[in-house]
Enzyme design. Sequence first.
Site, short mmCIF file in Angstrom:
data_model
loop_
_atom_site.label_atom_id
_atom_site.label_comp_id
_atom_site.label_asym_id
_atom_site.label_seq_id
_atom_site.Cartn_x
_atom_site.Cartn_y
_atom_site.Cartn_z
N ASN A 209 22.68 -49.96 39.92
CA ASN A 209 21.69 -49.59 38.90
C ASN A 209 22.30 -48.51 38.00
O ASN A 209 22.68 -47.44 38.47
CB ASN A 209 20.43 -49.09 39.63
CG ASN A 209 19.33 -48.69 38.67
OD1 ASN A 209 19.59 -48.05 37.66
ND2 ASN A 209 18.11 -49.06 38.98
N HIS B 201 20.81 -44.23 35.22
CA HIS B 201 21.03 -42.79 35.05
C HIS B 201 22.29 -42.45 34.27
O HIS B 201 22.48 -41.29 33.89
CB HIS B 201 20.93 -42.08 36.39
CG HIS B 201 19.54 -42.23 36.93
ND1 HIS B 201 18.43 -41.77 36.24
CD2 HIS B 201 19.04 -42.87 38.02
CE1 HIS B 201 17.33 -42.09 36.89
NE2 HIS B 201 17.68 -42.77 37.97
N HIS C 279 16.59 -50.82 34.46
CA HIS C 279 15.14 -50.76 34.34
C HIS C 279 14.79 -50.36 32.91
O HIS C 279 15.06 -49.24 32.49
CB HIS C 279 14.61 -49.71 35.34
CG HIS C 279 13.12 -49.60 35.39
ND1 HIS C 279 12.48 -48.76 36.28
CD2 HIS C 279 12.13 -50.21 34.69
CE1 HIS C 279 11.16 -48.87 36.11
NE2 HIS C 279 10.94 -49.73 35.15
N ARG D 161 12.22 -49.14 30.95
CA ARG D 161 10.89 -48.53 31.14
C ARG D 161 10.10 -48.59 29.85
O ARG D 161 10.67 -48.62 28.76
CB ARG D 161 11.02 -47.08 31.62
CG ARG D 161 11.60 -46.95 33.02
CD ARG D 161 11.54 -45.51 33.49
NE ARG D 161 10.21 -45.17 33.95
CZ ARG D 161 9.84 -45.07 35.23
NH1 ARG D 161 10.72 -45.25 36.19
NH2 ARG D 161 8.60 -44.76 35.55
N ARG E 92 12.89 -44.14 28.55
CA ARG E 92 13.47 -42.83 28.82
C ARG E 92 14.97 -42.91 29.15
O ARG E 92 15.68 -41.94 29.04
CB ARG E 92 12.71 -42.11 29.91
CG ARG E 92 12.93 -42.70 31.30
CD ARG E 92 12.28 -41.85 32.35
NE ARG E 92 10.83 -41.96 32.33
CZ ARG E 92 10.07 -41.73 33.40
NH1 ARG E 92 10.61 -41.34 34.53
NH2 ARG E 92 8.77 -41.87 33.34
N GLU F 296 14.77 -54.74 35.76
CA GLU F 296 13.56 -54.19 36.37
C GLU F 296 12.54 -53.97 35.27
O GLU F 296 12.86 -53.40 34.21
CB GLU F 296 13.86 -52.87 37.07
CG GLU F 296 14.71 -53.05 38.30
CD GLU F 296 15.02 -51.72 38.97
OE1 GLU F 296 14.55 -50.68 38.49
OE2 GLU F 296 15.76 -51.74 39.95
N THR G 135 10.47 -44.55 40.28
CA THR G 135 9.50 -45.52 40.81
C THR G 135 9.10 -45.07 42.22
O THR G 135 9.84 -45.26 43.18
CB THR G 135 10.12 -46.93 40.82
OG1 THR G 135 10.72 -47.14 39.54
CG2 THR G 135 9.08 -47.99 41.07
N GLU H 188 11.87 -57.05 46.95
CA GLU H 188 12.76 -55.91 47.19
C GLU H 188 11.93 -54.83 47.87
O GLU H 188 10.89 -54.43 47.35
CB GLU H 188 13.36 -55.40 45.88
CG GLU H 188 14.29 -54.20 46.13
CD GLU H 188 15.12 -53.80 44.93
OE1 GLU H 188 15.45 -54.68 44.09
OE2 GLU H 188 15.44 -52.61 44.83
N HIS I 179 16.31 -47.97 46.81
CA HIS I 179 15.71 -46.69 46.40
C HIS I 179 16.13 -45.59 47.37
O HIS I 179 15.87 -45.68 48.56
CB HIS I 179 14.18 -46.72 46.33
CG HIS I 179 13.67 -45.58 45.49
ND1 HIS I 179 13.38 -45.69 44.15
CD2 HIS I 179 13.46 -44.27 45.79
CE1 HIS I 179 12.99 -44.52 43.68
NE2 HIS I 179 13.04 -43.64 44.66
N1 PXP Z 1 15.39 -50.82 43.16
C1 PXP Z 1 14.36 -50.61 42.32
C2 PXP Z 1 13.35 -51.69 42.14
C3 PXP Z 1 14.26 -49.40 41.60
O1 PXP Z 1 13.22 -49.20 40.76
C4 PXP Z 1 15.28 -48.43 41.75
C5 PXP Z 1 15.22 -47.17 40.98
O2 PXP Z 1 14.10 -46.48 41.32
C6 PXP Z 1 16.32 -48.70 42.64
C7 PXP Z 1 16.36 -49.90 43.33
C8 PXP Z 1 17.45 -47.75 42.84
O3 PXP Z 1 17.02 -46.54 43.37
P1 PXP Z 1 18.01 -45.32 43.37
O4 PXP Z 1 18.27 -44.98 41.93
O5 PXP Z 1 17.25 -44.25 44.09
O6 PXP Z 1 19.26 -45.74 44.08
#
Ligand code: PXP
Length: 270
Positions: A18, A21, A54, A56, A60, A81, A112, A162, A201
């Site tokens: 992901n 960030h 994602h 959003r 953001r 996402e 999330t 998921e 997550h």
């Molecule tokens: N899976 C989903 C559906 C998410 O929304 C997120 C981000 O919140 C993640 C995985 C990855 O989480 P993290 O950034 O904490 O690794």
Amino acid sequence: MAGKLRQAVDDRLRLGVNIDHVATIRNARGGPHPDPLRAAHAAANAGADGITAHLREDRRHITDEDIDRLMAEIDLPLNLEMAATEEMLAIALAHRPHAACIVPERREERTTEGGLDAAGQHNHLAYFVDKLGAANIRVSLFIEPSEEQVAAAVKLGAPVVEFHTGRYAHVDGEQRAVELKRIADAAALAVKNGIEPHAGHGLTFDNVVPVAAIPQLAELNIGHFLVGEAIFIGLEDSVRQMRKLMDEAMPERHLLGASGRPAPGRTAPS
Ligand code: PXP
């Protein structure tokens, strides 16, 4: 031998990286650097199996332009996402990513914070699951690892769920073992009902191995930790190290059988 190799490849837990960030850091200054697309290429070089982003509602981090570029320029499958809104549905249908993971979204949240209430929101979600599925997009529902939510996903006809691993990630000791079992039980229930379970997550180098050892899980989606760790060791090494830890869980996955069925000659622990 070829059959065994094929089996090993099929059984390998996929890693979705992901890159949200990277965009968060970029947006802090408003310029083009650091570029999430470059991060996607780096993740691919380091062994990621997919890219997750994602979009959003408040944009953001990831922007519409990021999604355009990811769709046009990366070879790995994109997991988009998205909140269950008409705006996001139109974007998904215009791009047709490999997968779309429906997540709950509240503007005031920092991330999330929990799973979807797939049970309570059946009528609202059914429309999105159907529309995305009809467009050949693999729909996933981001839910808590509970029997009730898996049952709701079955009712909705979602091919993938998921599991939100946030609770697991934020507790220690005995509580963590309890949360791990919830994820394992929910994954087994999903597979029993023909649903492919993923998880994500809050996963880190320190907590990923027990989750990766859950044999039914097919994919982990990991972002925040990998991007944070990239500050110290670089993104490629961060992804490589995560991949290595996930691979270390392979023997345990095989002990139970990656499909959740006991492997020949083995007995599943009760
Ligand atoms: N899976 C989903 C559906 C998410 O929304 C997120 C981000 O919140 C993640 C995985 C990855 O989480 P993290 O950034 O904490 O690794």
